[in-house]
Design a protein around this motif. Structure first.
Motif, short mmCIF file in Angstrom:
data_model
loop_
_atom_site.label_atom_id
_atom_site.label_comp_id
_atom_site.label_asym_id
_atom_site.label_seq_id
_atom_site.Cartn_x
_atom_site.Cartn_y
_atom_site.Cartn_z
N ALA A 71 0.92 -1.11 -0.04
CA ALA A 71 0.18 -0.10 -0.09
C ALA A 71 0.87 1.22 -0.02
N ASP A 72 0.40 2.39 -0.79
CA ASP A 72 1.24 3.46 -0.94
C ASP A 72 1.78 4.07 0.66
N SER A 73 0.53 4.13 1.55
CA SER A 73 0.95 4.47 2.87
C SER A 73 1.88 3.77 3.79
N VAL A 74 2.41 2.63 3.35
CA VAL A 74 3.55 1.93 4.15
C VAL A 74 4.79 1.87 3.29
N LYS A 75 4.45 2.05 2.05
CA LYS A 75 6.02 1.89 1.25
C LYS A 75 7.18 2.80 1.78
N GLY A 76 8.18 1.84 2.02
CA GLY A 76 9.66 2.80 2.67
C GLY A 76 9.52 2.44 4.07
N ARG A 77 8.44 2.03 4.81
CA ARG A 77 8.53 1.74 6.12
C ARG A 77 8.16 0.18 6.57
N PHE A 78 7.48 -0.45 5.73
CA PHE A 78 7.09 -1.89 5.94
C PHE A 78 7.82 -2.61 5.01
N THR A 79 8.33 -3.90 5.36
CA THR A 79 9.34 -4.62 4.56
C THR A 79 8.51 -6.23 4.70
N ILE A 80 7.88 -6.73 3.55
CA ILE A 80 7.30 -8.00 3.85
C ILE A 80 8.40 -9.26 3.29
N SER A 81 8.32 -10.46 3.61
CA SER A 81 9.47 -11.34 3.41
C SER A 81 8.66 -12.88 3.61
N ARG A 82 9.00 -13.65 2.98
CA ARG A 82 8.63 -15.12 3.27
C ARG A 82 9.58 -16.00 3.30
N ASP A 83 9.32 -17.24 4.12
CA ASP A 83 10.22 -18.46 4.22
C ASP A 83 9.32 -19.65 3.34
N ASN A 84 9.59 -19.81 2.28
CA ASN A 84 8.55 -20.95 1.62
C ASN A 84 8.92 -22.22 2.35
N ALA A 85 10.12 -22.66 2.71
CA ALA A 85 10.45 -23.78 3.29
C ALA A 85 9.52 -24.09 4.49
N ASN A 86 9.32 -22.90 5.17
CA ASN A 86 8.32 -23.27 6.57
C ASN A 86 7.13 -22.55 6.51
N ASN A 87 6.82 -22.07 5.19
CA ASN A 87 5.21 -21.72 4.95
C ASN A 87 4.93 -20.59 5.90
N THR A 88 6.01 -19.59 6.13
CA THR A 88 5.79 -18.52 6.86
C THR A 88 5.89 -17.02 6.39
N VAL A 89 5.32 -16.17 6.53
CA VAL A 89 5.46 -14.63 6.05
C VAL A 89 5.75 -13.75 7.16
N HIS A 90 6.52 -12.91 6.93
CA HIS A 90 6.87 -11.89 8.10
C HIS A 90 6.56 -10.55 7.57
N MET A 91 6.32 -9.45 8.24
CA MET A 91 6.36 -8.20 7.81
C MET A 91 7.07 -7.29 9.05
N GLN A 92 7.98 -6.65 8.57
CA GLN A 92 8.91 -5.82 9.48
C GLN A 92 8.23 -4.41 9.26
N MET A 93 7.56 -3.77 10.38
CA MET A 93 7.30 -2.44 10.32
C MET A 93 8.00 -1.51 11.42
N ASN A 94 8.52 -0.50 10.31
CA ASN A 94 9.48 0.43 11.02
C ASN A 94 8.77 1.84 10.87
N ASN A 95 9.20 2.77 11.86
CA ASN A 95 8.77 4.24 12.03
C ASN A 95 7.15 4.13 11.90
N LEU A 96 6.62 3.27 12.71
CA LEU A 96 5.16 3.16 12.97
C LEU A 96 4.31 4.62 13.43
#
Length: 119
Positions: free
Chosen positions: A60-85
């Protein structure tokens, strides 16, 4: 049965960070898009960020540059790092996944995790 279990929400002050995680479990063939939506009281659920199995992301435009999404396909997980909340990030955050199960694609949701940002 497919389950999405979220963790990592909480109460922070503006400018601080949080990391959300979501793990998919159960009997399924494949996971395609995974990501996060959020919904504040009185508002519609909105996409925050998503990521495909090949790593293609959408924010979403409102979170670009502050949030980073990543995933671990081997473990079926997704993470989202949220900075400067910011206080406007306060919401109930839901993990979602497109799952191939029983010969069809279906959308699954987690139970939601609360993120509260104080000013």
């Amino acid at each position: 049965q497919v389950r999405l279990v979220e963790s990592g929400g909480g109460l922070v002050q503006a400018g601080e960070s949080l990391r959300l995680s979501c793990a998919a479990s159960g009997s399924f063939v494949s996971l395609s898009r995974m990501g996060w939506f959020r919904q504040a009281p009185g508002s519609q659920r909105e996409l925050v960020a998503s990521i495909f199995q090949d790593g293609i992301t959408n924010y979403a435009d409102s979170v670009k540059g502050r949030f980073t999404i990543s995933r671990d396909n081997a473990n079926n997980t997704v993470h989202m790092q949220m900075n400067n909340l910011k206080p406007e990030d306060t919401s109930l955050y839901y993990c979602h996944a497109d799952v191939y199960v029983s010969a069809s694609w279906r959308v699954y949701w987690g139970q939601g995790t609360q993120v509260t940002v104080s000013s």
